[in-house]
Design an enzyme around this catalytic site. Structure first.
Site, short mmCIF file in Angstrom:
data_model
loop_
_atom_site.label_atom_id
_atom_site.label_comp_id
_atom_site.label_asym_id
_atom_site.label_seq_id
_atom_site.Cartn_x
_atom_site.Cartn_y
_atom_site.Cartn_z
N LYS A 1 -2.83 -2.71 9.10
CA LYS A 1 -2.26 -2.46 10.43
C LYS A 1 -3.33 -1.95 11.40
O LYS A 1 -3.40 -2.39 12.55
CB LYS A 1 -1.11 -1.43 10.34
CG LYS A 1 0.07 -1.90 9.50
CD LYS A 1 1.14 -0.84 9.40
CE LYS A 1 0.72 0.40 8.63
NZ LYS A 1 0.45 0.20 7.19
N GLY B 1 -3.25 6.15 6.61
CA GLY B 1 -4.70 5.98 6.69
C GLY B 1 -4.94 4.60 7.25
O GLY B 1 -4.67 3.61 6.58
N GLN C 1 2.83 3.33 7.55
CA GLN C 1 3.49 2.93 6.29
C GLN C 1 4.01 1.49 6.38
O GLN C 1 3.38 0.68 7.04
CB GLN C 1 4.62 3.92 5.94
CG GLN C 1 4.14 5.29 5.48
CD GLN C 1 3.81 6.24 6.61
OE1 GLN C 1 4.57 6.42 7.53
NE2 GLN C 1 2.65 6.87 6.56
P1 GDP Z 1 -3.32 0.15 7.13
O1 GDP Z 1 -2.88 1.44 6.55
O2 GDP Z 1 -2.23 -0.87 7.18
O3 GDP Z 1 -3.99 0.32 8.46
O4 GDP Z 1 -4.40 -0.43 6.14
P2 GDP Z 1 -5.62 0.38 5.46
O5 GDP Z 1 -6.63 0.65 6.47
O6 GDP Z 1 -5.11 1.54 4.66
O7 GDP Z 1 -6.10 -0.68 4.39
C1 GDP Z 1 -6.56 -1.93 4.74
C2 GDP Z 1 -7.99 -2.10 4.22
O8 GDP Z 1 -8.35 -3.46 4.27
C3 GDP Z 1 -9.03 -1.39 5.07
O9 GDP Z 1 -10.09 -0.99 4.23
C4 GDP Z 1 -9.48 -2.46 6.05
O10 GDP Z 1 -10.82 -2.25 6.53
C5 GDP Z 1 -9.42 -3.68 5.18
N1 GDP Z 1 -9.09 -4.93 5.85
C6 GDP Z 1 -8.25 -5.16 6.90
N2 GDP Z 1 -8.13 -6.48 7.14
C7 GDP Z 1 -8.90 -7.10 6.21
C8 GDP Z 1 -9.16 -8.48 5.90
O11 GDP Z 1 -8.64 -9.40 6.52
N3 GDP Z 1 -10.00 -8.71 4.85
C9 GDP Z 1 -10.57 -7.73 4.11
N4 GDP Z 1 -11.36 -8.07 3.10
N5 GDP Z 1 -10.35 -6.44 4.38
C10 GDP Z 1 -9.51 -6.12 5.40
P1 IMO Z 2 -0.34 3.58 5.87
O1 IMO Z 2 0.12 3.91 7.25
C1 IMO Z 2 0.59 3.40 1.61
C2 IMO Z 2 3.41 6.41 0.09
C3 IMO Z 2 2.89 7.44 -0.89
C4 IMO Z 2 4.13 7.67 -1.72
C5 IMO Z 2 5.25 7.58 -0.69
C6 IMO Z 2 5.73 8.93 -0.17
O2 IMO Z 2 -1.79 3.83 5.64
O3 IMO Z 2 0.11 2.21 5.47
P2 IMO Z 2 4.68 10.70 1.51
O4 IMO Z 2 3.40 11.48 1.45
O5 IMO Z 2 4.82 9.84 2.71
O6 IMO Z 2 5.89 11.56 1.28
O7 IMO Z 2 4.62 9.73 0.22
O8 IMO Z 2 4.74 6.82 0.40
N1 IMO Z 2 2.68 6.32 1.38
C7 IMO Z 2 1.85 5.32 1.69
N2 IMO Z 2 1.43 4.26 0.98
N3 IMO Z 2 0.20 3.54 2.89
C8 IMO Z 2 0.64 4.58 3.64
O9 IMO Z 2 0.40 4.69 4.97
C9 IMO Z 2 1.46 5.56 3.03
N4 IMO Z 2 2.05 6.70 3.46
C10 IMO Z 2 2.80 7.15 2.44
O10 IMO Z 2 1.81 6.94 -1.64
O11 IMO Z 2 4.31 6.60 -2.62
MG MG Z 3 -3.41 2.76 5.02
#
Ligand code: GDP
Ligand code: IMO
Ligand code: MG
Length: 425
Positions: free
Chosen positions: A16, A40, A224
């Protein structure tokens, strides 16, 4: 004027942050509407990797205004650290961040209770991030929460903490046999945070609605994902807020009729952090390969993410309950070196075929995935700049996802960088 809501369609971490950063270019205001620093969101710009937990990912684009909406739970210590980190990286936060006065605050006792509850549950633990999210929302709904408007007013903060700590300390000492927390310590620390944060605090609903009526483009950022939603997710293995599109209305203070578009971020496979059922989980060397290739380790807790094949039953459910208008399909490149790729098209449950997602734990945990198999494209997609650059088999894979879930791809992401993104059509 347009209002776009961006949501995760799976169990979070769909990418996202990266897509929000891309869409922020055409937006004026970005609003986080739920969750807290359990999120995150990673954005890679050049060689710099930013991980945002509370502040909307839109902050990384100059001149864009970012709002922390009323539906968010705010740990002020984390917020101030995040502001400092951004400033160190040359990002101007001062005149671009506002916080709703009605967002709730996470206190140290919320974090303590989160961890103590999890510890007590043993094998039945949820696997929370331990950031105090659940206990803070629990206080909100039990009508004993403390809000940003209290935090910035020392008299109110003292009075409300005094009241709240009576019950909190009874629970800590009698239920968990822990030491009580000290009112003066918490008050001193948090009153100081309140004074630092004060300059960012506004009437959130008013700020956002004025932006909309003033013709601004507003992007609502979900944290999430759909299956972590407290109402629609895999309860009780969920978070304590509404990451689904409806959450944008309550968490930002906007009405449903102002929303023009809902973008669903969908990873080309699926991951989950924490406990709970996961029908297409690859608990094998293949799962490890996806984890390694996709860098699937939590952006908040560093935990390895569980990995599995794309689940179209979940995808279809997410499209339905969020009324998704278009998809952002991410991490396609992670499947570049697979000989065979599978999509789950339905579940088998008690000898019957289930086409619809069952959000009831007792059913879901007994569901077996029914797969459709695809030949992998075995080609590098990370340099593709447009849809027609993708290998034919990758195009076929995307087309099938789109057919099964019932929504069209709008954005394809083939790597973590801004440049590794293109629009379809
Ligand atoms: P979010 O929580 O939905 O914002 O996703 P996160 O940041 O936790 O996890 C997504 C991970 O995938 C991050 O390390 C991004 O840098 C990486 N990422 C996002 N889009 C792509 C993609 O198209 N390809 C690859 N290989 N990595 C990506
Ligand atoms: P983003 O925004 C993935 C998961 C936790 C746990 C459950 C409940 O980066 O996609 P909490 O601390 O919210 O009470 O935990 O939800 N969880 C996530 N998993 N990405 C997240 O956020 C999450 N935020 C919470 O691992 O299973
Ligand atoms: Mg994340």
């Amino acid at each position: 004027m347009s209002v776009t809501v961006l949501i995760g369609t799976q169990w979070g971490d769909e990418g996202k942050g990266k897509i929000i950063d891309v869409l922020t270019e055409g937006s004026d205001v970005v609003v986080r509407y739920q969750g807290g620093n359990n999120a995150g969101h990673t954005v890679e710009i050049g060689s710099k990797k930013h991980v945002l937990h509370l502040i909307p990912s839109g902050i990384l684009r100059d001149g864009k205004i970012c709002v922390i909406g009323n539906g968010v739970v705010v740990d002020p210590r984390v917020l101030l650290e995040e502001i400092e980190e951004l400033k160190k990286n040359g990002v101007d936060v001062e005149n671009r961040l506002v916080i709703s006065e009605t967002a709730h605050v996470i206190f140290p006792y919320h974090r303590m209770l989160d961890k103590l509850k999890e510890g007590k549950k043993g094998v039945k633990k949820i696997g929370t991030t331990g950031r105090g999210i659940g206990p803070s929302y629990a206080d909100k709904y039990a009508r004993c929460g403390i809000r940003i408007s209290d935090l910035i007013c020392p008299e109110l903060l003292k009075h409300k903490l005094e009241e709240r700590l009576v019950d909190v300390n009874t629970i800590l000492t009698k239920v968990y046999e822990e030491n009580p927390v000290n009112l003066a310590d918490i008050f001193d620390e948090f009153a100081a945070y309140g004074q630092k944060i004060k300059k960012f605090v506004v009437s959130g609903y008013s700020f956002i609605n004025k932006a909309i009526s003033g013709g601004k483009n507003v992007l609502c950022e979900g944290a999430q994902g759909t299956l972590l939603d407290i109402d629609h997710g895999t309860y009780p293995y969920v978070t304590s807020s509404n990451p689904t599109a409806g959450g944008a209305c309550t968490g930002a203070g906007i009405g449903p009729t102002v929303i023009d578009k809902v973008v669903g971020v969908m990873k080309a496979y699926i991951t989950r952090v924490g406990e709970g059922p996961f029908p297409t989980e690859l608990d094998s060397a293949l799962g490890e390969k996806v984890r390694k290739t996709g860098g699937e380790y939590g952006a908040t807790t560093g935990r390895p993410r569980r990995c599995g094949w794309f689940d179209a039953v979940i995808g279809k459910y997410a499209v339905m309950i969020n009324a998704i208008s278009s998809l952002a399909i991410t991490k396609l490149d992670v499947l570049d070196s697979m000989d065979e790729i599978k999509i789950c098209t339905s579940y088998k449950y008690n000898g019957k075929v289930l086409e619809e997602f069952p959000p009831v734990l007792e059913v879901l945990k007994k569901c077996e995935p029914v797969y459709e198999s695809f030949k992998g494209w075995n080609k590098d997609t990370t340099q593709c700049k447009k849809y027609s650059d993708l290998p034919e088999r990758a195009q076929k894979y995307i087309k099938r996802i789109s057919e099964l879930v019932g929504s069209k791809p709008w954005i394809i992401s083939v790597g973590p960088k801004r440049s590794q993104t293109f629009f379809v059509g």
